[in-house]
Design a protein around this motif. Structure first.
Motif, PDB file in Angstrom:
ATOM      1  N   TYR A   9       0.993  -1.290   0.288  1.00 12.97           N
ATOM      2  CA  TYR A   9      -0.024  -0.438   0.325  1.00 12.97           C
ATOM      3  C   TYR A   9       0.696   0.961  -0.013  1.00 12.97           C
ATOM      4  O   TYR A   9       0.452   1.535  -0.813  1.00 12.97           O
ATOM      5  CB  TYR A   9      -0.807  -0.195   1.020  1.00 12.97           C
ATOM      6  CG  TYR A   9      -1.710   1.132   1.108  1.00 12.97           C
ATOM      7  CD1 TYR A   9      -3.250   1.006   0.983  1.00 12.97           C
ATOM      8  CD2 TYR A   9      -1.696   2.904   2.367  1.00 12.97           C
ATOM      9  CE1 TYR A   9      -4.326   2.503   0.531  1.00 12.97           C
ATOM     10  CE2 TYR A   9      -2.463   3.102   1.645  1.00 12.97           C
ATOM     11  CZ  TYR A   9      -3.634   3.294   0.739  1.00 12.97           C
ATOM     12  OH  TYR A   9      -4.099   4.617   1.092  1.00 12.97           O
ATOM     13  N   ARG A  10       1.816   1.074   0.906  1.00 11.46           N
ATOM     14  CA  ARG A  10       2.717   2.690   0.664  1.00 11.46           C
ATOM     15  C   ARG A  10       3.249   2.796  -0.236  1.00 11.46           C
ATOM     16  O   ARG A  10       3.583   3.299  -0.867  1.00 11.46           O
ATOM     17  CB  ARG A  10       3.672   2.092   1.896  1.00 11.46           C
ATOM     18  CG  ARG A  10       3.329   2.729   3.488  1.00 11.46           C
ATOM     19  CD  ARG A  10       4.415   2.552   4.098  1.00 11.46           C
ATOM     20  NE  ARG A  10       5.381   1.102   4.739  1.00 11.46           N
ATOM     21  CZ  ARG A  10       4.090   0.221   5.782  1.00 11.46           C
ATOM     22  NH1 ARG A  10       3.574   0.317   6.433  1.00 11.46           N
ATOM     23  NH2 ARG A  10       4.947  -0.431   5.141  1.00 11.46           N
ATOM     24  N   SER A  11       4.037   1.728  -0.937  1.00 10.86           N
ATOM     25  CA  SER A  11       4.152   2.350  -2.169  1.00 10.86           C
ATOM     26  C   SER A  11       3.960   1.658  -3.435  1.00 10.86           C
ATOM     27  O   SER A  11       5.061   2.364  -4.261  1.00 10.86           O
ATOM     28  CB  SER A  11       5.820   0.906  -2.301  1.00 10.86           C
ATOM     29  OG  SER A  11       5.084  -0.394  -2.435  1.00 10.86           O
ATOM     30  N   TYR A 194      11.685  13.662   1.648  1.00 11.84           N
ATOM     31  CA  TYR A 194      12.828  14.072   2.446  1.00 11.84           C
ATOM     32  C   TYR A 194      12.993  14.220   4.032  1.00 11.84           C
ATOM     33  O   TYR A 194      13.864  13.694   4.834  1.00 11.84           O
ATOM     34  CB  TYR A 194      13.002  15.140   1.582  1.00 11.84           C
ATOM     35  CG  TYR A 194      14.628  15.516   2.441  1.00 11.84           C
ATOM     36  CD1 TYR A 194      15.518  15.039   1.543  1.00 11.84           C
ATOM     37  CD2 TYR A 194      14.544  16.049   2.332  1.00 11.84           C
ATOM     38  CE1 TYR A 194      17.004  15.028   2.319  1.00 11.84           C
ATOM     39  CE2 TYR A 194      16.380  16.642   3.177  1.00 11.84           C
ATOM     40  CZ  TYR A 194      17.869  16.368   3.179  1.00 11.84           C
ATOM     41  OH  TYR A 194      18.469  16.574   3.167  1.00 11.84           O
ATOM     42  N   SER A 195      11.884  15.325   4.038  1.00 11.92           N
ATOM     43  CA  SER A 195      11.303  14.985   5.582  1.00 11.92           C
ATOM     44  C   SER A 195      10.335  15.160   5.924  1.00 11.92           C
ATOM     45  O   SER A 195       9.037  16.094   5.622  1.00 11.92           O
ATOM     46  CB  SER A 195      11.761  16.861   5.636  1.00 11.92           C
ATOM     47  OG  SER A 195      11.781  16.519   7.381  1.00 11.92           O
ATOM     48  N   ALA A 196       9.486  13.763   6.067  1.00 10.28           N
ATOM     49  CA  ALA A 196       7.990  13.153   6.358  1.00 10.28           C
ATOM     50  C   ALA A 196       7.398  14.676   7.341  1.00 10.28           C
ATOM     51  O   ALA A 196       7.809  15.001   7.842  1.00 10.28           O
ATOM     52  CB  ALA A 196       7.739  12.241   6.376  1.00 10.28           C
ATOM     53  N   VAL A 202      12.241   9.385   9.249  1.00  5.56           N
ATOM     54  CA  VAL A 202      12.023  10.584   9.240  1.00  5.56           C
ATOM     55  C   VAL A 202      11.967  11.380   7.796  1.00  5.56           C
ATOM     56  O   VAL A 202      11.491  12.292   7.581  1.00  5.56           O
ATOM     57  CB  VAL A 202      13.692  10.819   9.381  1.00  5.56           C
ATOM     58  CG1 VAL A 202      14.582  12.015   8.557  1.00  5.56           C
ATOM     59  CG2 VAL A 202      14.314  10.680  10.760  1.00  5.56           C
ATOM     60  N   VAL A 203      12.915   9.905   6.755  1.00  3.23           N
ATOM     61  CA  VAL A 203      12.344  10.437   5.559  1.00  3.23           C
ATOM     62  C   VAL A 203      10.759   8.921   4.751  1.00  3.23           C
ATOM     63  O   VAL A 203      10.412   8.787   5.877  1.00  3.23           O
ATOM     64  CB  VAL A 203      13.968   9.712   4.811  1.00  3.23           C
ATOM     65  CG1 VAL A 203      14.380  10.925   5.107  1.00  3.23           C
ATOM     66  CG2 VAL A 203      13.686   8.357   4.883  1.00  3.23           C
ATOM     67  N   ARG A 204      10.563   9.518   4.319  1.00  4.69           N
ATOM     68  CA  ARG A 204       9.680   8.000   2.905  1.00  4.69           C
ATOM     69  C   ARG A 204      10.362   8.011   2.168  1.00  4.69           C
ATOM     70  O   ARG A 204       9.951   8.707   0.659  1.00  4.69           O
ATOM     71  CB  ARG A 204       8.022   8.983   2.997  1.00  4.69           C
ATOM     72  CG  ARG A 204       7.361   9.004   4.148  1.00  4.69           C
ATOM     73  CD  ARG A 204       5.842   9.159   3.844  1.00  4.69           C
ATOM     74  NE  ARG A 204       5.136   8.330   3.087  1.00  4.69           N
ATOM     75  CZ  ARG A 204       3.885   8.646   2.244  1.00  4.69           C
ATOM     76  NH1 ARG A 204       3.150   9.668   2.350  1.00  4.69           N
ATOM     77  NH2 ARG A 204       3.177   8.048   1.879  1.00  4.69           N
TER      78      ARG A 204
END
Length: 413
Positions: A9-11, A194-196, A202-204
């Motif tokens: 789901y995320r990807s 880069y900065s969720a 920290v990152v996505r």
């Protein structure tokens, strides 16, 4: 199995949504189909196993779920019949295992950025549909009330329906006129990765990778120095991803990062693209930001960073794109070059204008300058203000750590 479905789901969900929008011709219908497809996956995959091509399975399932829904509604509303018929076009019936020649995510971005849609609605809808951010998260990013964001998105979707805006990448003659908005959307997608804006990471990485992929596609469609500059910026920033958090997920500041973990292939590609963009003559805002990122990439250790040169680039960027965020970053660069007192003076001037009052990084930077000046109680108060505004868990943990360290440190005499 549940965790694997969540990872898919995320990807994959935003790509699935983009293709469903193309096939179904409607944002709301596609979003409903997306949720139906993943609900079906949660029911059937634990027993049947994950299909070889989850993307194609989800698109097919979502499309047929949408057709079933329309059929049920058509029994009560004759106007729905033409919608059902339109879903059986040759283009709609083929999904297959291959990527469309015209990438559906890029198609979706161009649709969101159509000139008929107001600029603020373009950005809000892009973050909602491409990044999957909630209305509340978008409102926090734009510093506006959530109902305002929701209204913008609803109106934008209504405009697309009413004016029959096509889901397509425009022809080459129309690409340059749409370029600025599309680049801005890709930049926003990358920044969210880069900065969720919230959450436990920290990152996505899915979003940063998608933004870079889209920029590569756009560069192939339209070679342009601004596209090269944006791709250079993203590659240089992305090169640091492995060093930006610890094994436990804690935030690691740039000065403390293990530079051996940086991706030097991405750095080399980013520097080459930057040089190409610089040679083009007029230097755009993404190229200037890439030049700043390049100064960090070239420094073998943090102490060797040329902060005066970075401050010079921020001066140019502030002229090209005046904004309090650029002013804040410039203040940090000047503080690194000239000392925290100068940085504090500049940030206080921004805050006195009632700008960035709800931006946690402004208060965090101010707290750091106060900490370095030995003004412990003021620094704690500023860190607490930043913590109250921050929504990302690793940043929250970092701010709490700073507060605890200062609370255990005697006041300077």
């Amino acid at each position: 199995m549940e965790s694997m479905i969540e990872e898919i789901y995320r990807s994959q969900s935003r790509r699935v949504l983009a293709t469903l929008i193309r096939l179904l011709g409607d944002f709301d219908r596609a979003e409903e189909a997306l949720h139906d497809a993943f609900a079906a996956a949660a029911r059937t995959w634990p027993a049947d196993g994950i299909p070889g091509n989850p993307f194609a399975w989800l698109v097919s399932t979502g499309r047929f779920k949408a057709i079933d829904t329309i059929r049920r509604r058509a029994r009560f509303d004759a106007s729905q019949h033409h919608i059902e018929d339109s879903l059986y076009t040759p283009e709609a019936t083929y999904i297959g295992d291959m990527e469309p020649i015209e990438d559906d995510m890029l198609r979706l971005i161009f649709t969101c950025c159509h000139p008929a849609i107001p600029a603020d609605a373009q950005m809000a809808m892009a973050l909602r549909e491409i990044c999957g951010l909630t209305t509340e998260e978008i409102a926090h990013a734009f510093l506006v009330p959530a109902p305002t964001v929701a209204q913008r998105i609803v109106r934008a979707k209504g405009r697309i329906r009413a004016e029959k805006i096509p889901y397509e990448v425009p022809g080459h003659e129309a690409l340059p006129q749409r370029l600025d908005q599309v680049l801005h959307v890709i930049y926003l997608v990358f920044n969210e990765g880069y900065s969720a804006s919230s959450g436990e990471n920290v990152v996505r990485a899915d979003l940063t990778a998608e933004a870079i992929r889209l920029a590569r596609l756009l560069l192939a469609l339209l070679p342009h120095p601004d596209v090269s500059g944006l791709l250079a910026l993203m590659l240089l920033q992305e090169s640091r991803r492995a060093a930006r958090s610890s094994e436990r997920g804690a935030l690691v500041l740039l000065a403390d990062q293990d530079r051996s973990l940086w991706d030097h292939a991405k750095i080399a590609e980013g520097l080459a693209l930057l040089a190409e963009a610089m040679r083009a003559g007029e230097i755009g805002i993404y190229t200037l930001q890439a030049a700043i990122a390049a100064e960090h990439a070239r420094a073998p250790v943090a102490e060797k960073t040329d902060w005066r040169r970075i401050a010079f680039y921020y001066d140019l960027l502030l002229t090209a794109q005046p904004s309090p965020i650029v002013e804040l970053n410039r203040a940090v660069a000047i503080a690194m070059a000239e000392g925290p007192a100068k940085g504090l003076e500049l940030i206080d001037a921004i805050l006195e204008r009632r700008e960035l009052q709800t931006y946690h990084l402004a208060h965090s930077a101010r707290a750091d300058f106060l900490r370095r000046l030995g003004r412990r109680q003021e620094a704690i108060a500023a860190y607490e203000k930043a913590l109250s505004l921050c929504r990302q868990e690793p940043e929250q943990a970092f701010l709490r750590k700073r507060i605890s360290e200062l609370a255990a440190t005697p006041e300077r005499q």
